[in-house]
Every structure is written in structure tokens, then in C-alpha cells.
Design an enzyme around this catalytic site. Structure first.
Site, PDB file in Angstrom:
ATOM      1  N   TYR A  48       0.819  -1.209   0.000  1.00  0.00           N
ATOM      2  CA  TYR A  48       0.000   0.000   0.000  1.00  0.00           C
ATOM      3  C   TYR A  48       0.858   1.268   0.000  1.00  0.00           C
ATOM      4  O   TYR A  48       0.358   2.351  -0.301  1.00  0.00           O
ATOM      5  CB  TYR A  48      -0.948   0.022   1.200  1.00  0.00           C
ATOM      6  CG  TYR A  48      -1.927  -1.119   1.241  1.00  0.00           C
ATOM      7  CD1 TYR A  48      -2.104  -1.978   0.148  1.00  0.00           C
ATOM      8  CD2 TYR A  48      -2.682  -1.380   2.382  1.00  0.00           C
ATOM      9  CE1 TYR A  48      -2.998  -3.035   0.195  1.00  0.00           C
ATOM     10  CE2 TYR A  48      -3.585  -2.432   2.428  1.00  0.00           C
ATOM     11  CZ  TYR A  48      -3.730  -3.258   1.338  1.00  0.00           C
ATOM     12  OH  TYR A  48      -4.615  -4.308   1.394  1.00  0.00           O
ATOM     13  N   SER A 220     -14.007  -0.139  -6.012  1.00  0.00           N
ATOM     14  CA  SER A 220     -12.610  -0.056  -5.587  1.00  0.00           C
ATOM     15  C   SER A 220     -11.634  -0.116  -6.755  1.00  0.00           C
ATOM     16  O   SER A 220     -10.491   0.328  -6.640  1.00  0.00           O
ATOM     17  CB  SER A 220     -12.292  -1.198  -4.611  1.00  0.00           C
ATOM     18  OG  SER A 220     -13.121  -1.161  -3.478  1.00  0.00           O
ATOM     19  N   LYS A 270     -12.470   1.293   3.617  1.00  0.00           N
ATOM     20  CA  LYS A 270     -11.689   2.525   3.678  1.00  0.00           C
ATOM     21  C   LYS A 270     -12.643   3.691   3.881  1.00  0.00           C
ATOM     22  O   LYS A 270     -13.708   3.741   3.272  1.00  0.00           O
ATOM     23  CB  LYS A 270     -10.900   2.702   2.380  1.00  0.00           C
ATOM     24  CG  LYS A 270     -10.105   3.988   2.301  1.00  0.00           C
ATOM     25  CD  LYS A 270      -9.342   4.091   0.993  1.00  0.00           C
ATOM     26  CE  LYS A 270     -10.274   4.318  -0.177  1.00  0.00           C
ATOM     27  NZ  LYS A 270      -9.537   4.560  -1.441  1.00  0.00           N
ATOM     28  N   THR A 276     -17.548   9.613   7.390  1.00  0.00           N
ATOM     29  CA  THR A 276     -17.959   8.227   7.136  1.00  0.00           C
ATOM     30  C   THR A 276     -17.401   7.258   8.170  1.00  0.00           C
ATOM     31  O   THR A 276     -17.810   6.094   8.202  1.00  0.00           O
ATOM     32  CB  THR A 276     -17.515   7.767   5.737  1.00  0.00           C
ATOM     33  OG1 THR A 276     -16.080   7.772   5.663  1.00  0.00           O
ATOM     34  CG2 THR A 276     -18.092   8.667   4.664  1.00  0.00           C
ATOM     35  N   LEU A 277     -16.486   7.725   9.007  1.00  0.00           N
ATOM     36  CA  LEU A 277     -15.885   6.840  10.006  1.00  0.00           C
ATOM     37  C   LEU A 277     -16.944   6.251  10.930  1.00  0.00           C
ATOM     38  O   LEU A 277     -16.998   5.036  11.140  1.00  0.00           O
ATOM     39  CB  LEU A 277     -14.839   7.602  10.823  1.00  0.00           C
ATOM     40  CG  LEU A 277     -13.523   7.938  10.121  1.00  0.00           C
ATOM     41  CD1 LEU A 277     -12.689   8.881  10.986  1.00  0.00           C
ATOM     42  CD2 LEU A 277     -12.731   6.664   9.819  1.00  0.00           C
ATOM     43  N   ASN A 280     -19.516   3.770   9.126  1.00  0.00           N
ATOM     44  CA  ASN A 280     -19.004   2.417   8.892  1.00  0.00           C
ATOM     45  C   ASN A 280     -18.868   1.627  10.189  1.00  0.00           C
ATOM     46  O   ASN A 280     -19.168   0.429  10.238  1.00  0.00           O
ATOM     47  CB  ASN A 280     -17.656   2.475   8.180  1.00  0.00           C
ATOM     48  CG  ASN A 280     -17.766   2.951   6.746  1.00  0.00           C
ATOM     49  OD1 ASN A 280     -18.851   2.961   6.168  1.00  0.00           O
ATOM     50  ND2 ASN A 280     -16.644   3.343   6.164  1.00  0.00           N
TER      51      ASN A 280
END
EC number: 1.1.1.307
Length: 318
Positions: A48, A220, A270, A276-277, A280
């Protein structure tokens, strides 16, 4: 909130929901914010190219007293150029150094594919580079050789658990038979277009915790220029998914994540934006119905986007 955990076959526990760090922008700040929000699992990899930044966020959070190292679950992965037994520990130590950590909770073999070794000073992470331009160069390293070296990392206390990613059921079965330390985790591409029901069931029967990545399907892979992804309807636009989402008062993305998680599979989405934390992390606060599952089951097309055959006719899944 109370995090849900799955128990690995060595008794250690892995959070059911975590953050994936592939192509994570502003990685240090996002990881710090995620820890502050309540995340404890971070899925990372040499390939990554952001392990230093992720490590910076982790260590800043520890230093600021947000969390202790023992409360976190950090996963990294061995890349294809480092499969030879003499290179496995070198690669692991490089990743640990980049993270500024003493151990990983889980270390996965990223792919069951062995490329030619590339020295760190020549190119790191090497990606698909094998020392000769764009040409793929392979090393004849059997999976069990790599696995034995990974087992040694457990013995030395450098990793707590080891596992595999992107493998077929046949290879997984063979590895289980030969391994001294059984795989604790299997990470696979997993979404309604590629449900892999038999592989998931087999792994779970063997006590192997499954983690699913790319739960949104083609989304993705669009930024990678994946031709299959370009030609595929996004799952968040699929009528089955949007109908179920409307019924529950949720977004299509929440439905896709909950579908995976409710099957006993860990998820590592991700989060590109801080807002968005929480969304999710709280995706397990509603349940899909039996009827929802039956409808989603009909979407299975055995459609794989992350297929090494498209790289260089590598027969990982043929």
C-alpha cells in the site's frame, strides 16, 4: 459503543469492523481520527506504500493517550517479491520499522505468488517491479517455504498470528495439512457479485476467520482502470441493494457492509472522509432479514475484479 470481535483459532480476538488502509489519503490523520472514533483494527500492507504514515497516526494516538498498543489490532502483509525464506523476516522487519512498532497482530501472505526479490534500496514497495522494467520475473518458491518462515516470526514474537489472502480452497486445504501453525485468517475479495460461499464455509468450518475486502464490488477498482469494473453496474446502484436500503432506511453502502458482516466475516472499509468513520463503524446496528439475504444471493456472478490472471496469466483462481 461495544465492538464485536471474532475469535481466531489461537484464542486471540480480531475486531469485526476495521479500517482498510489501501489508497488511504491523509493516512496519518485519518488513522488518528479513526482511533478517536473507536476503531481498533487497521488493515495495512507493504504494497500500500503508506505504512510510515499509518504508523505515524497510530503512534500519535498512543502518545496522546487515546489508546494502548495492546488494544489495537494491526494487520500487515508480505508482498510477492519477498517470499523466499531468507527474505520473509527482512520484509517483516522493514514493515515494523516503518510502523515504529514491535509486532503485528496479524501478518498475511498477500498473494500465493512469488516474484523475483527486489532490494529495498532499489525500489520499495516494489509493486509489480521485478528488476527489469515492466517484465514479470518469478522465483520458484513453494508456498510452504514462505509459510515456514512466517511460522518462525510467530515463534520470535514478531507477529501474533499469521494467515493468507487471495488463495483458492484447494491451496488453503493443502496449507492447513502441511502447516505447523494453522492459518488464523483468510482475506478475500467479497461482495454480492463474488460471494465465494463454499470457500467462506470451508474456512469457517476450519476455524479460520474470514475478512472480506472490496465489499462495494467494482467501485474499488475503477481508479485502477480495471476493464471489468468499468463494464459492471456499481453495486450501490443495483436495484436489489437500493430497494433493501430504502426498506431499512440505510444507504446502499451500509447494506453492502452489513451483508458481509452479518455472515460472520470481518470488514475493513476505507473511509475517505472523516464523516464516514462513524457510519461504517456502526454498521452492525441493524440486521438484514432472511428475505434480504435471499435476494442478495441472486446477485452472485462469480465476478472477480482482483484476478492475477489479468496481470500475467497467473493461475491463482483458474
Amino acid at each position: 459503543m461495544t465492538l464485536q470481535y471474532y475469535t481466531l483459532n489461537n484464542g486471540r480476538k480480531i475486531p469485526a469492523i476495521g479500517m482498510g488502509c489501501w489508497k488511504l489519503e491523509n493516512a496519518a490523520d485519518m488513522v488518528y481520527a479513526a482511533i478517536k472514533e473507536g476503531y481498533r483494527l487497521f488493515d495495512c500492507a507493504c504494497d500500500y506504500g503508506n505504512e510510515k504514515e499509518v504508523g505515524e497516526g497510530i503512534n500519535r494516538a498512543i502518545k496522546d493517550g487515546l489508546v494502548k498498543r495492546k488494544d489495537l489490532f494491526i494487520t500487515s502483509k508480505l508482498w510477492n517479491n519477498f517470499h523466499a525464506k531468507e527474505n520473509v523476516k527482512k520484509a517483516l522487519m522493514k514493515s515494523l520499522s516503518d510502523f515504529n512498532l514491535d509486532y503485528f497482530d496479524l501478518y498475511l501472505m498477500h498473494f500465493p505468488i512469488s516474484f523475483k526479490f527486489v532490494p529495498f534500496e532499489e525500489k520499495y514497495p516494489p509493486g509489480f517491479y521485478c528488476g527489469d522494467g515492466d517484465k514479470f520475473i518469478y522465483e520458484d518458491v513453494p508456498i510452504i517455504e514462505t509459510w515456514r518462515a512466517m511460522e518462525n516470526l510467530v515463534d520470535e514474537g514478531l507477529v501474533k498470528s499469521i494467515g493468507v489472502s487471495n488463495v483458492s480452497g484447494g491451496l488453503l486445504e493443502d496449507l492447513i495439512k502441511a502447516a505447523r501453525i494453522k492459518p488464523a485468517s483468510l482475506q478475500i475479495e467479497h461482495h454480492p457479485y463474488l460471494q465465494q460461499n463454499k470457500l467462506v464455509e470451508y474456512a469457517q468450518l476450519k476455524g479460520i476467520v474470514v475478512t472480506g475486502y472490496s465489499n462495494f464490488g467494482p467501485l474499488s477498482f475503477l481508479e485502477l482502470g480495471n476493464e471489468t469494473a468499468k463494464k459492471t453496474q456499481p453495486l450501490y446502484e443495483n436495484k436489489t441493494i437500493t430497494t433493501i436500503a430504502a426498506k431499512h432506511g440505510k444507504t446502499p453502502f451500509q447494506v453492502l457492509l452489513r451483508w458481509v458482516n452479518q455472515r460472520g466475516i470481518a470488514i475493513i472499509p476505507k473511509s475517505t472522509f472523516p464523516n464516514t468513520l462513524a457510519v461504517n463503524l456502526h454498521v452492525d446496528e441493524f440486521d438484514l432479514t432472511k428475505e434480504d439475504f435471499e435476494e442478495i444471493a441472486k446477485l452472485d456472478r462469480h465476478l472477480r475484479f482482483n484476478d492475477p490472471w489479468t496481470w500475467d496469466k497467473i493461475p491463482t483462481f483458474v
